[in-house]
Motif scaffolding. Sequence first.
Motif, PDB file in Angstrom:
ATOM      1  N   TYR A   1       0.828  -1.212   0.000  1.00 11.93           N
ATOM      2  CA  TYR A   1       0.000   0.000   0.000  1.00 11.93           C
ATOM      3  C   TYR A   1       0.857   1.254   0.000  1.00 11.93           C
ATOM      4  N   VAL A   2       0.425   2.217  -0.789  1.00  8.43           N
ATOM      5  CA  VAL A   2       0.916   3.588  -0.696  1.00  8.43           C
ATOM      6  C   VAL A   2      -0.124   4.461  -1.379  1.00  8.43           C
ATOM      7  N   GLU A   3      -0.281   5.687  -0.910  1.00  5.67           N
ATOM      8  CA  GLU A   3      -1.245   6.591  -1.528  1.00  5.67           C
ATOM      9  C   GLU A   3      -0.677   7.255  -2.778  1.00  5.67           C
ATOM     10  N   SER A   4       0.609   7.581  -2.734  1.00  7.50           N
ATOM     11  CA  SER A   4       1.248   8.278  -3.847  1.00  7.50           C
ATOM     12  C   SER A   4       2.721   7.902  -3.880  1.00  7.50           C
ATOM     13  N   PHE A   5       3.280   7.761  -5.073  1.00 10.65           N
ATOM     14  CA  PHE A   5       4.707   7.493  -5.176  1.00 10.65           C
ATOM     15  C   PHE A   5       5.538   8.691  -4.715  1.00 10.65           C
ATOM     16  N   ASP A   6       4.908   9.855  -4.570  1.00  4.43           N
ATOM     17  CA  ASP A   6       5.621  10.993  -3.993  1.00  4.43           C
ATOM     18  C   ASP A   6       6.058  10.687  -2.560  1.00  4.43           C
ATOM     19  N   ASP A   7       5.321   9.806  -1.869  1.00  5.86           N
ATOM     20  CA  ASP A   7       5.741   9.400  -0.525  1.00  5.86           C
ATOM     21  C   ASP A   7       7.078   8.671  -0.585  1.00  5.86           C
ATOM     22  N   TYR A   8       7.260   7.816  -1.583  1.00  2.00           N
ATOM     23  CA  TYR A   8       8.542   7.134  -1.760  1.00  2.00           C
ATOM     24  C   TYR A   8       9.650   8.134  -2.075  1.00  2.00           C
ATOM     25  N   VAL A   9       9.340   9.119  -2.917  1.00  2.00           N
ATOM     26  CA  VAL A   9      10.333  10.141  -3.266  1.00  2.00           C
ATOM     27  C   VAL A   9      10.766  10.901  -2.016  1.00  2.00           C
ATOM     28  N   ARG A  10       9.814  11.219  -1.159  1.00  2.00           N
ATOM     29  CA  ARG A  10      10.161  11.906   0.089  1.00  2.00           C
ATOM     30  C   ARG A  10      10.993  11.001   1.002  1.00  2.00           C
ATOM     31  N   ASP A  11      10.718   9.706   1.006  1.00  2.00           N
ATOM     32  CA  ASP A  11      11.548   8.779   1.781  1.00  2.00           C
ATOM     33  C   ASP A  11      12.979   8.788   1.266  1.00  2.00           C
ATOM     34  N   LEU A  12      13.133   8.794  -0.043  1.00  2.00           N
ATOM     35  CA  LEU A  12      14.475   8.812  -0.632  1.00  2.00           C
ATOM     36  C   LEU A  12      15.196  10.116  -0.293  1.00  2.00           C
ATOM     37  N   ASP A  13      14.489  11.226  -0.349  1.00  2.00           N
ATOM     38  CA  ASP A  13      15.086  12.509   0.008  1.00  2.00           C
ATOM     39  C   ASP A  13      15.533  12.502   1.467  1.00  2.00           C
ATOM     40  N   ALA A  14      14.687  11.957   2.345  1.00  2.00           N
ATOM     41  CA  ALA A  14      15.054  11.881   3.766  1.00  2.00           C
ATOM     42  C   ALA A  14      16.253  10.962   3.971  1.00  2.00           C
ATOM     43  N   PHE A  15      16.326   9.889   3.200  1.00  5.19           N
ATOM     44  CA  PHE A  15      17.459   8.971   3.282  1.00  5.19           C
ATOM     45  C   PHE A  15      18.762   9.694   2.946  1.00  5.19           C
ATOM     46  N   PHE A  16      18.739  10.488   1.891  1.00  5.17           N
ATOM     47  CA  PHE A  16      19.928  11.267   1.547  1.00  5.17           C
ATOM     48  C   PHE A  16      20.250  12.277   2.642  1.00  5.17           C
ATOM     49  N   GLU A  17      19.250  13.010   3.105  1.00  2.00           N
ATOM     50  CA  GLU A  17      19.479  14.065   4.079  1.00  2.00           C
ATOM     51  C   GLU A  17      19.988  13.529   5.412  1.00  2.00           C
ATOM     52  N   GLN A  18      19.432  12.407   5.873  1.00  2.69           N
ATOM     53  CA  GLN A  18      19.731  11.918   7.217  1.00  2.69           C
ATOM     54  C   GLN A  18      20.838  10.871   7.260  1.00  2.69           C
ATOM     55  N   VAL A  19      21.083  10.187   6.146  1.00  2.00           N
ATOM     56  CA  VAL A  19      22.034   9.070   6.180  1.00  2.00           C
ATOM     57  C   VAL A  19      23.137   9.220   5.137  1.00  2.00           C
ATOM     58  N   VAL A  20      22.762   9.326   3.871  1.00  2.00           N
ATOM     59  CA  VAL A  20      23.743   9.239   2.791  1.00  2.00           C
ATOM     60  C   VAL A  20      24.693  10.425   2.801  1.00  2.00           C
TER      61      VAL A  20
ATOM     62  N   MET B   1      17.629  15.288  -7.667  1.00  2.00           N
ATOM     63  CA  MET B   1      18.888  14.636  -7.308  1.00  2.00           C
ATOM     64  C   MET B   1      20.036  15.001  -8.231  1.00  2.00           C
ATOM     65  N   ALA B   2      19.806  15.912  -9.166  1.00  2.00           N
ATOM     66  CA  ALA B   2      20.826  16.219 -10.169  1.00  2.00           C
ATOM     67  C   ALA B   2      22.129  16.692  -9.550  1.00  2.00           C
ATOM     68  N   ASN B   3      22.074  17.385  -8.418  1.00  2.00           N
ATOM     69  CA  ASN B   3      23.288  17.873  -7.763  1.00  2.00           C
ATOM     70  C   ASN B   3      23.822  16.907  -6.715  1.00  2.00           C
ATOM     71  N   ARG B   4      23.179  15.767  -6.567  1.00  2.00           N
ATOM     72  CA  ARG B   4      23.610  14.782  -5.571  1.00  2.00           C
ATOM     73  C   ARG B   4      24.203  13.524  -6.206  1.00  2.00           C
ATOM     74  N   VAL B   5      23.622  13.093  -7.318  1.00  2.00           N
ATOM     75  CA  VAL B   5      23.934  11.791  -7.900  1.00  2.00           C
ATOM     76  C   VAL B   5      24.715  11.969  -9.186  1.00  2.00           C
ATOM     77  N   ARG B   6      25.831  11.254  -9.294  1.00  2.00           N
ATOM     78  CA  ARG B   6      26.675  11.380 -10.486  1.00  2.00           C
ATOM     79  C   ARG B   6      26.123  10.584 -11.655  1.00  2.00           C
ATOM     80  N   ARG B   7      25.730   9.320 -11.411  1.00  2.00           N
ATOM     81  CA  ARG B   7      25.204   8.456 -12.469  1.00  2.00           C
ATOM     82  C   ARG B   7      24.199   7.464 -11.889  1.00  2.00           C
ATOM     83  N   MET B   8      23.308   6.982 -12.745  1.00  2.00           N
ATOM     84  CA  MET B   8      22.323   5.997 -12.333  1.00  2.00           C
ATOM     85  C   MET B   8      22.360   4.795 -13.276  1.00  2.00           C
ATOM     86  N   VAL B   9      22.247   3.601 -12.689  1.00  2.00           N
ATOM     87  CA  VAL B   9      22.058   2.376 -13.460  1.00  2.00           C
ATOM     88  C   VAL B   9      20.697   1.824 -13.067  1.00  2.00           C
TER      89      VAL B   9
END
Length: 319
Positions: free
Chosen positions: A95-114, A141-149
């Motif tokens: 379950y999720v209401e919006s994939f924007d919730d996942y995007v916010r989780d990823l942003d928080a992951f970068f901010e708090q951990v990565v 993420m353009a200023n955070r991530v160098r490349r994506m696979v």
Amino acid sequence: MNDLLIVVPENPPPEGMKADLFQTKDGVSIRFARAPGRGAEKHGTVVILPGRNEYIEKYFETANDLTERGYGAAILDWRGQGRSQRLLPDANRGYVESFDDYVRDLDAFFEQVVLPDCRGPYYILAHSTGVLIALLAAPMMANRVRRMVLCTPLLGLPVSPGTTRWVSHFAQFLYAFGFGKMYMPGRRNRMKMPEFSPAALSSDPQRFARNRATVSAWPGLAINGPTVAWTRAMFLAIERVTDPAFAARIHIPSLILSAGADRVVSNPAIERFSRQLRSTSLLTIDGARHELLQEADLYREQVMAAFFAFVEGTGDINF
């Protein structure tokens, strides 16, 4: 907090991997794990983004491959799956209401951990639903991530356009009438702990058995099929990402890997999307099934070789 990791003899974690939890702004507890790169040469950190109904333990082998090469590895369980906080009383429902919730989780992951705790530069290695989330997040993420696979992106279903439209409209209809938390019809028991078969998402029986042993040791890692709300959110996310105006905002150099024998996502949709992006190349692993990073060595070694050649700039794919 290594007790947060489920370890079975068939699936040891990478050396030095540690797991913990962080909290999102809306109060959801997210599990993550980090492993340091080994050896004198340190290349940066690969952020692994798993797919739907996946979990950190499924990527121990991939994280180990990365750390042996000198990369750090960081991975999270998306909200509602793995050992991250579930969102419904029935924890088995995807379950999720919006994939924007996942995007916010990823942003928080970068901010708090990565960003504070992991060595740069940063790379993304994503699978299926994780790719769709990475693409949604790519403009920020353009200023955070160098490349994506990006492995086997969830950009469409392997059915006719008419069937896709029908399923999308049906999910919208059910959601509008308040059935968002209900399983999509016919999907309740899909993909939790299947037996190995010719229809499995990997052709490798050993890796399949390893992943099944992990879930058998802690069945709460896995979920059943997606809900109406999740399905609706997926279609809305695909529509957004594949819009040419949105695609034009994706500037991170990327390598898309598709599986020639994929029965889960649409390879024609992947091909159409890859042509929209200027800084993207597409490579098809002929004969491989959907879960490229869980596949037999014949296919998986091609995936890892392509990954290292691309992120290290030693292959033919240059931008």
